[in-house]
Design a protein around this motif. Structure first.
Motif, PDB file in Angstrom:
ATOM      1  N   GLY A   1       5.023   5.038 -15.060  1.00  0.00           N
ATOM      2  CA  GLY A   1       6.022   5.779 -14.298  1.00  0.00           C
ATOM      3  C   GLY A   1       5.848   5.704 -12.788  1.00  0.00           C
ATOM      4  N   SER A   2       4.813   4.998 -12.326  1.00  0.00           N
ATOM      5  CA  SER A   2       4.652   4.890 -10.874  1.00  0.00           C
ATOM      6  C   SER A   2       5.281   3.579 -10.397  1.00  0.00           C
ATOM      7  CB  SER A   2       3.175   4.938 -10.500  1.00  0.00           C
ATOM      8  OG  SER A   2       2.515   3.834 -11.062  1.00  0.00           O
ATOM      9  N   LEU A   3       5.566   3.545  -9.099  1.00  0.00           N
ATOM     10  CA  LEU A   3       6.177   2.343  -8.537  1.00  0.00           C
ATOM     11  C   LEU A   3       5.244   1.145  -8.703  1.00  0.00           C
ATOM     12  CD1 LEU A   3       7.824   3.212  -5.117  1.00  0.00           C
ATOM     13  CD2 LEU A   3       8.922   2.438  -7.204  1.00  0.00           C
ATOM     14  N   ILE A   4       5.833  -0.032  -8.932  1.00  0.00           N
ATOM     15  CA  ILE A   4       4.983  -1.215  -9.025  1.00  0.00           C
ATOM     16  C   ILE A   4       4.417  -1.527  -7.650  1.00  0.00           C
ATOM     17  CG2 ILE A   4       6.066  -2.316 -11.003  1.00  0.00           C
ATOM     18  CD1 ILE A   4       7.526  -4.129  -8.873  1.00  0.00           C
ATOM     19  N   GLY A   5       3.281  -2.188  -7.627  1.00  0.00           N
ATOM     20  CA  GLY A   5       2.683  -2.599  -6.367  1.00  0.00           C
ATOM     21  C   GLY A   5       2.070  -3.952  -6.608  1.00  0.00           C
TER      22      GLY A   5
ATOM     23  N   GLY B   1       3.965   9.836   2.424  1.00  0.00           N
ATOM     24  CA  GLY B   1       2.660  10.439   2.682  1.00  0.00           C
ATOM     25  C   GLY B   1       1.694   9.399   3.220  1.00  0.00           C
ATOM     26  N   PHE B   2       1.761   8.212   2.653  1.00  0.00           N
ATOM     27  CA  PHE B   2       0.892   7.134   3.111  1.00  0.00           C
ATOM     28  C   PHE B   2       1.263   6.724   4.538  1.00  0.00           C
ATOM     29  CE2 PHE B   2      -0.289   2.708   3.711  1.00  0.00           C
ATOM     30  CZ  PHE B   2      -1.604   2.720   3.302  1.00  0.00           C
TER      31      PHE B   2
ATOM     32  N   ILE C   1      -6.288   8.375   1.504  1.00  0.00           N
ATOM     33  CA  ILE C   1      -6.888   8.364   2.848  1.00  0.00           C
ATOM     34  C   ILE C   1      -7.727   7.105   3.060  1.00  0.00           C
ATOM     35  CG2 ILE C   1      -8.351   9.624   4.465  1.00  0.00           C
ATOM     36  CD1 ILE C   1      -7.576  12.190   3.047  1.00  0.00           C
ATOM     37  N   VAL C   2      -8.521   6.738   2.049  1.00  0.00           N
ATOM     38  CA  VAL C   2      -9.336   5.531   2.194  1.00  0.00           C
ATOM     39  C   VAL C   2      -8.448   4.295   2.332  1.00  0.00           C
ATOM     40  CG1 VAL C   2     -11.003   4.026   1.049  1.00  0.00           C
ATOM     41  CG2 VAL C   2     -11.360   6.477   1.035  1.00  0.00           C
ATOM     42  N   SER C   3      -7.370   4.237   1.536  1.00  0.00           N
ATOM     43  CA  SER C   3      -6.470   3.091   1.650  1.00  0.00           C
ATOM     44  C   SER C   3      -5.819   3.045   3.016  1.00  0.00           C
ATOM     45  CB  SER C   3      -5.350   3.150   0.603  1.00  0.00           C
ATOM     46  OG  SER C   3      -5.882   3.171  -0.675  1.00  0.00           O
ATOM     47  N   ALA C   4      -5.400   4.202   3.519  1.00  0.00           N
ATOM     48  CA  ALA C   4      -4.737   4.225   4.830  1.00  0.00           C
ATOM     49  C   ALA C   4      -5.716   3.836   5.933  1.00  0.00           C
ATOM     50  CB  ALA C   4      -4.148   5.602   5.108  1.00  0.00           C
TER      51      ALA C   4
ATOM     52  N   ASN D   1       0.820  -1.208   0.000  1.00  0.00           N
ATOM     53  CA  ASN D   1       0.000   0.000   0.000  1.00  0.00           C
ATOM     54  C   ASN D   1       0.854   1.257   0.000  1.00  0.00           C
ATOM     55  OD1 ASN D   1      -2.811   0.264  -0.061  1.00  0.00           O
ATOM     56  ND2 ASN D   1      -2.991  -0.962   1.790  1.00  0.00           N
ATOM     57  N   ALA D   2       1.931   1.236   0.794  1.00  0.00           N
ATOM     58  CA  ALA D   2       2.801   2.405   0.875  1.00  0.00           C
ATOM     59  C   ALA D   2       3.465   2.646  -0.485  1.00  0.00           C
ATOM     60  CB  ALA D   2       3.854   2.215   1.975  1.00  0.00           C
ATOM     61  N   ALA D   3       3.930   1.574  -1.129  1.00  0.00           N
ATOM     62  CA  ALA D   3       4.581   1.735  -2.432  1.00  0.00           C
ATOM     63  C   ALA D   3       3.593   2.276  -3.464  1.00  0.00           C
ATOM     64  CB  ALA D   3       5.161   0.395  -2.897  1.00  0.00           C
TER      65      ALA D   3
END
Ligand code: TRP
Length: 448
Positions: free
Chosen positions: A286-290, A40-41, A214-217, A32-34
């Motif tokens: 371009g975003s980090l893989i998750g 921020g997460f 926010i919802v994910s956190a 989730n953080a990645a």
């Protein structure tokens, strides 16, 4: 009926922390953080864990210990009006369904841990093909490993709470902590690690208002602390009367967020180290893989880079992860099992057999329709059902449960509680702040 009880406050803290610390911390949190911009997460997660999850945890522990019952009976019994009793039972049922759905995907991920644990052993003895099968995504492999994990969970639940839950929790936490710290020390010496550290620890505040983040956190915080399904309520019902609940709750919160924080400190730097070793960590956009495979791609690369000992380290890591998963999954299965045993007079054995089979059937359905169901079930249960049910539990604690009963409950383990900061803040908190904040977060998540 004779209810099991934890033998001491310390073993209770271990068991509750054993439930809280699991795949949510080491698989869910770093992923989730990645996916949500790193630091921020992390910051939003920490704020929500202490501001919302801790008070909600206290509501479950206090109601559980006071009523000494599962969530269906507990919420029913603290209410006096018929309508509130009915809502209480409904909330309890919703918790049970949610717990079962959570376990159905949890067992799949835990099965992957079993596979990654067995892989180094298989390869060591020359069964390379078996090793590859154990770690490569595949429907048959997913189902078989899930069934093994469910079997393990069922066997322990069948033994009952004292033998089953206590024994497994006792050694896990110290070992996990030591291994995590050692791995972090290693990863930080490797090239690329500082990029990961920066990503994880230097927040981009502009991202923190992103409703998705926010919802994910929120979901992550409630999931990680095992809230909103009745797990902690049931565990509270097994705790001794003289335990100091607010302290117990803070220890569990600290252990849980601490381990999640450390897992992030391992996995995010490990991603950038893996990048140096040739693993692509940025997606096409371009975003980090998750995604659910993240740690299964990144960590084995790290272990391999250690040379000969890497095989042992990897094996130890996945053994501990599997145990952490078991001490969490038993707390999920305990929710419907204790209900069936206490409200329907079923034997523990029968209840365990039927319920774990039914949940396994759900897991199979998810495995067969992985792309359609896996993420959907996770989002439905952790981002919506858990916070909503937690909100209802807070409302029960704040508006239905008599303030004096709560105070007397807490006084048993802490005679001076009336003058504590906890007692000044918490009642107002569960009454107004928690329900309102959860409501706002869910509402903005629906709108945007
Ligand atoms: N909290 C556990 C983890 O982080 C999973 C878990 C156990 C759970 N019991 C729960 C999640 C009840 C939600 C509800 O892995």
């Amino acid at each position: 009926m004779q209810r099991g009880q934890f033998s001491s406050t310390f073993t209770f803290v271990l068991a509750a922390a054993g439930s809280a610390v699991g795949l949510g911390n080491i698989w869910g949190f770093p992923t989730n953080a990645a996916e949500n911009g790193g630091a921020g997460f992390l910051l939003m997660y920490l704020i929500l864990a202490f501001l919302l999850a801790y008070p909600a945890l206290m509501a479950e522990l206090i109601i559980g210990r006071h009523t000494r019952a599962n969530m269906v009976m507990a919420l029913d019994s603290i209410a006096t009006r018929q309508s509130a009793k009915k809502l209480g039972r409904l909330t309890g049922y919703a918790g049970m369904v949610t717990a079962s759905l959570i376990l159905s995907f949890y067992a799949i991920v835990a099965g992957w841990m079993l596979g990654s644990m067995a892989e180094p052993v298989a390869s060591f003895f020359g069964f390379e093909a078996l090793g590859a099968w154990l770690t490569a995504f595949g429907t048959a492999r997913n189902i078989i490993l899930t069934s093994l994990f469910m079997l393990l969970t069922g066997l322990i639940i069948n033994a009952g709470v004292e033998q089953g839950i206590e024994k497994w929790s006792r050694r896990l936490m110290p070992s996990l902590l030591i291994l995590l710290i050692a791995l972090i020390a290693y990863v930080l010496t490797r090239e690329g690690a500082t990029d990961g550290l920066r990503h994880y620890l230097v927040p981009d505040f502009s991202q923190m208002t992103n409703p998705d983040l926010i919802v994910s956190a929120l979901g992550q915080a409630f999931f990680s602390m095992s809230l909103g399904v009745g797990t902690m309520l049931i565990y509270g019902s097994y705790i001794r009367s003289d335990a100091n609940l607010p302290m117990v709750g803070s220890l569990v919160t600290l252990a849980d967020t601490g381990i999640a924080f450390l897992a992030g400190l391992l996995v995010l730097p490990a991603m950038f180290v893996a990048q140096n070793l040739g693993v692509a960590i940025y997606g096409d956009d371009g975003s980090l893989i998750g995604g659910p495979n993240l740690i299964f791609q990144v960590l084995p690369t790290l272990f391999e880079s250690m040379g000969g000992v890497g095989f042992l380290v990897g094996f130890a890591f996945f053994v501990l992860m599997s145990i952490a998963a078991v001490t969490s999954s038993i707390s999920l299965l305990e929710v419907p099992v204790s209900y069936a045993v206490e409200n329907h007079n079923m034997s523990r054995k029968r209840a365990t057999l039927w319920l774990s089979s039914a949940i396994f059937a759900l897991s199979v359905a998810i495995c067969l329709n992985f792309d359609a169901l896996f993420d959907a079930v996770i989002s439905l249960t952790t981002e919506w059902a858990q916070p909503l049910i937690s909100m209802l539990i807070c409302l029960f604690a704040g508006w239905v449960f008599y303030r004096n009963s709560i105070l007397n409950e807490l006084k048993q383990g802490n005679p001076d509680i009336e003058h504590s900061l906890f007692w000044k803040l918490w009642p107002v908190y569960v009454k107004f702040v928690c329900p309102a904040l959860i409501g706002v977060i869910i509402f903005q998540g629906l709108l945007f």
